[in-house]
Design an enzyme around this catalytic site. Sequence first.
Site, short mmCIF file in Angstrom:
data_model
loop_
_atom_site.label_atom_id
_atom_site.label_comp_id
_atom_site.label_asym_id
_atom_site.label_seq_id
_atom_site.Cartn_x
_atom_site.Cartn_y
_atom_site.Cartn_z
N TYR A 1 0.83 -1.21 0.00
CA TYR A 1 0.00 0.00 0.00
C TYR A 1 0.86 1.26 0.00
O TYR A 1 0.60 2.21 -0.74
CB TYR A 1 -0.91 -0.04 1.23
CG TYR A 1 -1.95 1.04 1.32
CD1 TYR A 1 -3.13 0.96 0.57
CD2 TYR A 1 -1.79 2.12 2.18
CE1 TYR A 1 -4.11 1.93 0.68
CE2 TYR A 1 -2.76 3.10 2.30
CZ TYR A 1 -3.93 2.99 1.55
OH TYR A 1 -4.89 3.98 1.66
N LYS B 1 0.92 4.05 -2.93
CA LYS B 1 0.54 5.44 -2.65
C LYS B 1 1.68 6.42 -2.93
O LYS B 1 1.44 7.56 -3.33
CB LYS B 1 0.06 5.56 -1.19
CG LYS B 1 -1.29 4.87 -0.93
CD LYS B 1 -2.38 5.37 -1.87
CE LYS B 1 -3.77 4.95 -1.39
NZ LYS B 1 -4.82 5.42 -2.34
#
Length: 252
Positions: free
Chosen positions: A153, A157
């Site tokens: 993640y 991001k």
Amino acid sequence: MTQQQRTAIVTGGARGIGAATAVRLAADGHRVAVLDLEESAAKATVEAIEGAGGTAAAFGADVADAAAVEAAVGAVVEKLGNPTILVNNAGITKDNLLFKMSEGDWDAVMGVHLKGSFLMTRAVQKYMVEAKWGRVVNLSSTSALGNRGQANYSAAKAGLQGFTKTLAIELGKFGVTANCIAPGFIASEMTKATAERLGVDWDEFKAARAAEIPVQRPGAPEDIANAVSFFVDERSSFVSGQVVYVAGGPKT
């Protein structure tokens, strides 16, 4: 200044930040395509918009599937008109420590966040270029700065921030801006699921996180929707390639 009505697409619009953003953009006067993995999941957001007097329609697509993206954008054009606002919000989490993380966990998160944002932007940018006006807003996260148990993640991001800056460089001459919002802790279904996974009471989880935030409260989906509204405003044409941490305090 009165906003010109435009067609916006919000991915991951069924709940949380996506739903709040769709509602806000409709309140700003735009036609909103609420896109989620299943069209049926997006209908509640559409009903909320229509109930407030706005214009919206639900669409289903896996943003990591190129054919599905092209079909969905084509359907948006047919139903709501050429999209010139895109909010890449769709996201999933597959958290685990690195030594426990599977290739499937890595690929799934990269697929939705990075590939999905690429495919959606590639499909929509031609309408922005034709109109000589466009707004792309990508949703990053404070996790881009690093977060235990989120190697996939965090990497996705952080990648979205580089993607945003490159879009700003490539599309700027066509009147298209690209900006990125990196939320901090937002009280939403996704963070509630995290608390449940950790076996922590939701109210206690929120209180503990709020204590770490300078403004001493969790964020709300509407806080992010307000920032999106700023970036897509007619008056924000000189703001591009920026990453704004909406996190209740400074981030680097």
